[in-house]
Design a protein around this motif. Structure first.
Motif, PDB file in Angstrom:
ATOM      1  N   SER A  86       0.581  -5.355  18.948  1.00 10.54           N
ATOM      2  CA  SER A  86      -0.189  -5.523  17.950  1.00 10.54           C
ATOM      3  C   SER A  86      -0.088  -4.322  16.751  1.00 10.54           C
ATOM      4  N   GLN A  87       0.196  -2.964  17.352  1.00 12.01           N
ATOM      5  CA  GLN A  87       0.532  -1.913  16.418  1.00 12.01           C
ATOM      6  C   GLN A  87       1.468  -2.249  15.631  1.00 12.01           C
ATOM      7  N   ASN A  88       2.720  -2.605  16.209  1.00  8.09           N
ATOM      8  CA  ASN A  88       4.159  -2.833  15.557  1.00  8.09           C
ATOM      9  C   ASN A  88       3.872  -3.943  14.489  1.00  8.09           C
ATOM     10  N   LEU A  89       2.901  -4.771  14.745  1.00  9.51           N
ATOM     11  CA  LEU A  89       2.675  -5.918  13.601  1.00  9.51           C
ATOM     12  C   LEU A  89       1.966  -5.424  12.291  1.00  9.51           C
ATOM     13  N   ILE A 126       2.195   0.150   4.871  1.00  9.63           N
ATOM     14  CA  ILE A 126       2.574   0.047   3.611  1.00  9.63           C
ATOM     15  C   ILE A 126       2.241   1.207   2.740  1.00  9.63           C
ATOM     16  N   LYS A 127       3.141   1.774   1.761  1.00 10.46           N
ATOM     17  CA  LYS A 127       2.835   3.243   1.326  1.00 10.46           C
ATOM     18  C   LYS A 127       1.954   2.851   0.124  1.00 10.46           C
ATOM     19  N   ASN A 128       1.705   1.854  -0.657  1.00 10.02           N
ATOM     20  CA  ASN A 128       0.960   1.573  -1.925  1.00 10.02           C
ATOM     21  C   ASN A 128       0.166   0.453  -1.649  1.00 10.02           C
ATOM     22  N   PRO A 129      -0.812   0.554  -0.621  1.00  8.30           N
ATOM     23  CA  PRO A 129      -1.372  -0.779  -0.286  1.00  8.30           C
ATOM     24  C   PRO A 129      -2.065  -1.382  -1.634  1.00  8.30           C
ATOM     25  N   ASP A 158       2.671 -18.727  14.944  1.00 11.07           N
ATOM     26  CA  ASP A 158       1.506 -17.658  15.085  1.00 11.07           C
ATOM     27  C   ASP A 158       1.784 -16.291  14.771  1.00 11.07           C
ATOM     28  N   LYS A 159       3.081 -15.529  15.067  1.00  9.84           N
ATOM     29  CA  LYS A 159       3.129 -14.354  14.882  1.00  9.84           C
ATOM     30  C   LYS A 159       3.240 -14.142  13.537  1.00  9.84           C
ATOM     31  N   TRP A 160       4.080 -14.772  12.627  1.00 12.36           N
ATOM     32  CA  TRP A 160       4.085 -14.538  11.241  1.00 12.36           C
ATOM     33  C   TRP A 160       2.853 -14.773  10.249  1.00 12.36           C
ATOM     34  N   ALA A 161       1.977 -15.898  10.644  1.00  6.61           N
ATOM     35  CA  ALA A 161       0.975 -16.359  10.136  1.00  6.61           C
ATOM     36  C   ALA A 161      -0.165 -14.892  10.346  1.00  6.61           C
ATOM     37  N   THR A 162      -0.245 -14.525  11.635  1.00  6.50           N
ATOM     38  CA  THR A 162      -1.101 -13.176  11.763  1.00  6.50           C
ATOM     39  C   THR A 162      -0.470 -12.035  11.044  1.00  6.50           C
ATOM     40  N   PHE A 163       0.804 -12.079  10.751  1.00  7.81           N
ATOM     41  CA  PHE A 163       1.394 -10.709  10.304  1.00  7.81           C
ATOM     42  C   PHE A 163       0.958 -10.664   8.803  1.00  7.81           C
ATOM     43  N   GLN A 164       1.234 -11.948   8.126  1.00  7.69           N
ATOM     44  CA  GLN A 164       0.853 -12.385   6.390  1.00  7.69           C
ATOM     45  C   GLN A 164      -0.615 -11.930   6.573  1.00  7.69           C
ATOM     46  N   ALA A 165      -1.623 -12.367   7.230  1.00  7.25           N
ATOM     47  CA  ALA A 165      -2.958 -12.297   6.997  1.00  7.25           C
ATOM     48  C   ALA A 165      -3.289 -10.542   7.279  1.00  7.25           C
ATOM     49  N   LEU A 166      -2.725  -9.952   8.223  1.00  6.09           N
ATOM     50  CA  LEU A 166      -3.125  -8.701   8.467  1.00  6.09           C
ATOM     51  C   LEU A 166      -2.555  -7.652   7.689  1.00  6.09           C
ATOM     52  N   ASN A 167      -1.247  -7.880   6.898  1.00  2.00           N
ATOM     53  CA  ASN A 167      -0.796  -7.026   6.014  1.00  2.00           C
ATOM     54  C   ASN A 167      -1.075  -7.242   4.540  1.00  2.00           C
ATOM     55  N   LEU A 204       9.109   0.387   2.969  1.00  2.00           N
ATOM     56  CA  LEU A 204       7.773  -0.207   3.015  1.00  2.00           C
ATOM     57  C   LEU A 204       6.741   0.291   1.907  1.00  2.00           C
ATOM     58  N   LYS A 205       7.484   0.444   0.520  1.00  2.00           N
ATOM     59  CA  LYS A 205       6.849   0.769  -0.512  1.00  2.00           C
ATOM     60  C   LYS A 205       7.112  -0.551  -1.330  1.00  2.00           C
ATOM     61  N   LEU A 206       5.811  -1.141  -1.838  1.00  2.00           N
ATOM     62  CA  LEU A 206       5.678  -2.266  -2.779  1.00  2.00           C
ATOM     63  C   LEU A 206       6.262  -2.057  -3.898  1.00  2.00           C
TER      64      LEU A 206
END
Length: 652
Positions: free
Chosen positions: A167-170, A174-177, A600-609, A625-627
């Protein structure tokens, strides 16, 4: 198909009960020891008044039976005979046409077991049940029986050390959220809803031309204008009648707003669910043959009779029941069109609001003639007479339903990777369907309700020529050429890379892409390139439109190919993750979600980040990881090209 007749009842009940809903069934589990190895496991439940829960042995073809699943059965213990049930009730269902068996007020189920191993302290499992009143709900809950009298809690989903680490790795650092904002342009969203409203309106206009609705227009308008002493009141009543029609169809979309608010991913899960898409395929085939005239698709006649009787009540209530009667008796023609609207609107990208817009448009189109002809009764004289042309409209709709059916089968095929409906096979099926439509239009083939052959009119010939032109347009899609893109249909056939011909990659347009985030980031770091993070879906129509209409443009394609590392993450991929990569993710609310599939993994990844659950969703970022700019969604080629170019400049 009988189960489809429940839809109106369930939706009405859902609307009435959703606001004050509480769980109608309370469970209790106890154990009765028979001897040292045998026990009775007793399931008991208190059921709220007017609710009922279906028996394990209710006949097939009706409501869903209660199902009990035990863990480690035949390893730690075995079942001794069938489960025994307490008092049940049997009642004939007019909807399902079977005798249903169910519990009222209290439920009692006893299952005897025999231990196969010593020192078994508890028995665990899960019980699934359907509880109904005006609305039916499906529930399941885990249970545990203590065999030694020790109080044991039901095992809850836990977030163990492995799950916590994954979960932590997910979660990305991001440097500029602050650049993660609502990227849905309000104007574009309103434009999108307007487009859906217009499509629904066009669907309603088509429904008006069917034999279930068209003949009712002059009859109903005449009733209001000629059978009312006050002409002005008659016109007013006809307009109110039209407003009630709009309201009835709008109400059908309300339950989906409750679903949408419960879980932002739920509509996407529904629209990409493999077996639901297969069910839609079967239903649309059923709709098509109904339109061809092989059988009639109707709601129970008792519904129409009851509504018709209720319409005799005076005032507003009587007018409402007249409108409801129209909705019910015209179901054989409007049902398939509404089914298309419903199935096509179920997506994560504003599905509930799109459905409301479409239903409102559909209801408005049905209502409009009743209001207009009441205001201008002389226009009734200009209406064409009912006749065989209406049956022609139905049969043509049947062919369209048949074509749409294969779209749903294609969704299931893509998500599950069956390989049954590759792009060229899908297009070949469409060619066959539209060839048959052309043969019908030119009177070469007939269906059961067609009358004697007549001379072809100008309208029919013109429409037949358009169908032939469409067939010619489809033919290049069978080949692997530059013209096989079929941009006008992008999103309907499977993607270009899902082909019977050998492809260089399984990525859009033959681009190099990664389907794992970490692998893509590592490659970007090694090659010092920015990343295009593409949240997409196998069954996502707008994703295909972007790839085939926007990405395919030379200027956009060159930027993607030469300057970006493409990471495509499919949120609807039903492929199971390896066991060691499956985990439980705990949200801030405390809810625990089991991540079992790639999607499941990538849907959660998208919603989380990125606080988003819609696709397509594009993010430009550096490997650290800079937008590079604000994320982008479905848009046109100019906007997308400038967005890519700006991101590249920001990276450099």
């Amino acid at each position: 198909m009988k189960k489809l007749t429940l839809i109106l009842t369930l939706i009405t009940g859902f609307i009435m009960n959703a606001q004050n809903f509480q769980e109608p069934v309370t469970w209790n589990y106890s154990v009765e020891k028979i001897n040292s190895t045998e026990y009775n496991l007793i399931f008991s439940a208190a059921i709220e008044d007017q609710w009922h829960v279906y028996s394990q042995f209710t006949p097939d073809g009706g409501a869903l039976p209660t199902e009990i699943t035990f863990n480690n059965v035949n390893e730690d213990f075995e079942l001794v005979g069938e489960a025994k049930e307490g008092k049940t009730y049997r009642e004939y269902s007019e909807v399902f046409e079977v005798d249903e068996v169910f519990f009222k007020n209290e439920l009692l189920i006893t299952q005897r077991i025999k231990l196969l191993k010593e020192n078994i302290k508890s028995i665990q499992g899960n019980i699934f049940y359907q509880a109904c009143i005006d609305v039916c709900i499906n529930r399941d809950e885990d249970f545990i029986f203590s065999l030694d009298g020790t109080k044991v809690a039901v095992a809850q989903k836990t977030v163990d050390e492995k799950s916590q680490q994954i979960s932590q790795n997910l979660k990305l650092s991001i440097k500029n959220p602050e650049k993660i904002v609502d990227v849905t342009n309000k104007g574009d969203k309103e434009k999108g809803l307007l487009s859906i409203f217009i499509l629904g309106f066009l669907g309603g206009l088509i429904a008006l031309l069917t034999p279930c609705v068209f003949p009712m227009i002059p009859l109903t308008v005449s009733f209001f204008t000629k059978h009312t002493k006050d002409k002005k009141k008659g016109i007013t009543n006809a307009i109110i009648y039209g407003l009630f029609i709009i309201g009835i169809y709008l109400l059908l979309s309300i339950p989906f707003h409750f679903l949408d608010s419960l879980n932002p991913e739920i509509l996407n899960n529904i629209s990409t669910n493999v077996w639901l898409n297969v069910i839609f395929f079967v239903i649309f085939i059923f709709f098509a043959f109904s339109f061809f005239g092989y059988y009639e698709l109707t709601l129970p006649s008792s519904w129409g009779n009851k509504m018709d009787s209720a319409s005799n009540v005076g005032g507003m209530l009587g007018i409402f029941f007249m409108a409801l009667t129209l909705a019910i008796v015209s179901f054989s023609c409007t049902g398939p069109i509404l089914g298309s609207l419903l199935a096509g609107s179920l997506s994560a990208d504003g599905g509930a609001y799109q459905l409301t817009a479409g239903m409102t448009g559909f209801g408005t189109a049905l209502a409009l003639p009743f209001a207009l002809f009441a205001l201008f009764p002389n226009w009734l004289n200009s209406l064409p007479k009912s006749g065989g042309w209406m049956n022609t409209v139905k049969v043509v709709l049947g062919f369209l339903e048949l074509a749409l059916a294969f779209k749903f089968l294609s969704n299931a095929d893509l998500v599950q990777h069956w390989g049954l409906l590759k792009r060229e096979i899908f297009i070949a099926l469409w060619i066959v369907i539209f060839v048959l439509m052309a043969l019908y239009i030119f009177n070469i083939i007939k269906f059961p309700h067609d009358g004697p052959k007549k001379k072809l009119g100008f309208t029919r010939i013109t429409f037949g020529i358009l169908v032939i032109a469409f067939i010619i347009y489809l033919i290049p899609g069978l080949q692997k050429t530059e013209s096989s893109n079929l941009k006008l249909l992008s999103g309907f056939p499977p993607p270009l890379f899902y082909s019977i011909y050998e492809q260089e990659t399984e990525c859009p347009l033959g681009l190099t892409c990664f389907k794992d985030f970490d692998e893509g980031i590592a490659y970007a770091e090694e090659n010092n390139k920015p990343v295009l993070l593409d949240f997409t879906g196998w069954a996502c129509v707008n994703c295909r439109k972007m790839e085939e209409n926007v990405w395919s443009e030379n200027r956009v394609y060159s930027l993607l190919k030469d300057n970006y590392v493409l990471i495509s993450l499919y949120v609807d991929d039903r492929k199971n993750l390896p066991d060691e990569k499956q985990f439980n993710y705990q949200f801030d609310s405390g809810r625990v979600k089991t991540i079992e599939t790639v999607g499941d993994k990538w849907a959660t990844f998208q919603a989380l980040n990125f606080k988003s659950a819609s696709q397509p969703y594009y993010v430009l970022m550096s490997p650290d990881l800079k937008l590079l700019n604000t994320p982008q969604q479905y848009t046109d080629a100019d906007v997308y090209y400038n967005w890519l170019k700006q991101g590249l400049e920001n990276y450099r």
